[in-house]
Design a protein around this motif. Structure first.
Motif, short mmCIF file in Angstrom:
data_model
loop_
_atom_site.label_atom_id
_atom_site.label_comp_id
_atom_site.label_asym_id
_atom_site.label_seq_id
_atom_site.Cartn_x
_atom_site.Cartn_y
_atom_site.Cartn_z
N LEU A 37 0.83 -1.21 0.00
CA LEU A 37 0.00 0.00 0.00
C LEU A 37 0.86 1.26 0.00
CD1 LEU A 37 -2.77 -1.01 2.59
CD2 LEU A 37 -3.00 -0.86 0.09
N SER A 38 1.93 1.23 0.76
CA SER A 38 2.82 2.40 0.82
C SER A 38 3.44 2.68 -0.55
CB SER A 38 3.92 2.17 1.86
OG SER A 38 4.82 3.26 1.88
N HIS B 105 4.14 6.29 -2.78
CA HIS B 105 5.30 6.41 -3.67
C HIS B 105 4.93 6.31 -5.15
CE1 HIS B 105 7.98 6.29 -0.23
NE2 HIS B 105 7.29 5.27 0.23
N HIS B 106 3.61 6.20 -5.43
CA HIS B 106 3.09 6.26 -6.80
C HIS B 106 3.67 5.18 -7.71
CE1 HIS B 106 1.68 10.14 -5.40
NE2 HIS B 106 2.93 10.49 -5.14
N GLU C 41 6.32 -2.04 -11.05
CA GLU C 41 7.37 -1.55 -10.17
C GLU C 41 7.31 -2.23 -8.81
OE1 GLU C 41 6.54 1.64 -13.18
OE2 GLU C 41 5.34 0.34 -11.92
N ILE C 42 6.11 -2.47 -8.30
CA ILE C 42 5.98 -3.14 -7.00
C ILE C 42 6.43 -4.60 -7.10
CG2 ILE C 42 4.34 -3.84 -5.20
CD1 ILE C 42 2.65 -1.41 -5.95
N GLU C 43 6.12 -5.24 -8.22
CA GLU C 43 6.55 -6.63 -8.41
C GLU C 43 8.08 -6.72 -8.43
OE1 GLU C 43 5.85 -10.40 -11.46
OE2 GLU C 43 4.87 -8.48 -11.84
N SER D 30 1.06 12.13 6.39
CA SER D 30 1.97 11.56 5.40
C SER D 30 2.02 12.44 4.16
CB SER D 30 1.53 10.15 5.02
OG SER D 30 0.39 10.20 4.17
N SER D 31 2.81 12.02 3.20
CA SER D 31 2.92 12.77 1.95
C SER D 31 1.71 12.60 1.05
CB SER D 31 4.18 12.33 1.18
OG SER D 31 4.11 10.94 0.87
#
Length: 289
Positions: free
Chosen positions: A154-155, A160-161, A166-168, A201-202
């Protein structure tokens, strides 16, 4: 509630010196069941009855808020808000969401900090398996990935968009990523009904992050307005922004496969999508601002 949850709560309020009330919900819940059962057509116990319990508690709390002029503090956290793990008009009610920009794992860290000199928050609250306790033996892990994993995904996605690819690349399983992101995107309608969130948070939910929140039905010859500035993201992480310099957005099915396109055109000063396949019944728009 289980007896140990009541005991933990009593220890906590005693440590804090807070006033408290114990108000049973069983009598009201039984009354709901008695009234609704004929209309439920003898269907078995499911999430409907679970949510009824949360909504009865929510009604109790809002009644006290109204009667005495209190503001009800909502305790939804960012993990739950992200994946829709909460009951509308139940545990999601309130006037201010104090923790909704703090992930579940971060809340445990805050609790440890509060307990750094003495045990204020009972240790059992921090070590027992998280549970909504809406059915016997229920645990959050029945419905959600482990919070340590969930919060990291989730973060990356929210703060971090990062897209699925990219997460994989960070070592997470593709099916797990798809499951989590689908939960996030399908529960925007709940977040639109969350109380105002204290931002720490951001990237907080609310005005800082808005998504389309419903399935958009495309019927023959029907023009459907769509908010300018909304964004669309599909499996490879490419985002399509509806704006003056973009002429199309993509239509995705539930598996994030592209099944069509919408052409944007000017109509009465608005940029409005028009189906290029007018016989297509519906498509799910998902994405990230």
């Amino acid at each position: 509630s289980t007896s140990h949850s009541v005991d933990d709560s009593l220890r906590l309020v005693e440590n804090l010196g807070s006033p408290y009330k114990i108000i049973p919900i069983k009598e009201v819940f039984d009354a709901y069941e008695s009234v609704m059962q004929p209309h439920f057509e003898n269907k078995p116990f499911d999430v409907t009855e679970e949510n009824l319990q949360a909504r009865i508690r929510g009604n109790y709390l809002m009644a006290l808020s109204n009667k005495f002029g209190y503001i009800l503090l909502n305790t939804t956290n960012k993990s739950e808000a992200a994946v829709g793990y909460g009951t509308l008009y139940g545990d999601m009610c309130g006037g201010l969401a104090v923790l909704a920009d703090v992930f579940k794992t971060q809340i445990y860290e805050v609790c440890r900090y509060i307990n750094r000199d003495e045990e204020i928050i009972p240790e059992h609250i921090l070590t027992k398996a998280p549970s909504a306790e809406l059915r016997l033996g229920q645990k959050d892990s029945d419905s959600l990935p482990d919070y340590e994993v969930l919060d990291r995904v989730l973060s990356e996605y929210i703060e971090h968009h990062q897209g699925p690819d990219e997460i994989e690349q960070l070592g997470f399983d593709e099916q797990l990523i798809t499951r989590i992101l689908r939960m996030v995107n399908r529960n925007e309608f709940k977040r639109h009904q969350t109380p105002p969130i204290l931002r720490v948070s951001s990237k907080a939910f609310g005005s800082g992050r808005r998504l389309p929140y419903m399935q958009i039905n495309f019927l023959r010859n029907k023009i459907i307005d769509y908010p300018s500035g909304s964004a669309l993201e599909y499996r490879n992480g490419i985002s399509y922004l509806i704006g003056d310099d973009v002429n199309h957005i993509l239509m995705l099915d539930d598996d994030w496969n592209v099944i069509g396109r919408l052409q944007l055109f000017e109509y009465d000063g608005l940029r409005i999508p028009k189906p290029e396949k007018p016989d297509l019944e519906c498509a799910t728009i998902i994405g990230d601002m």
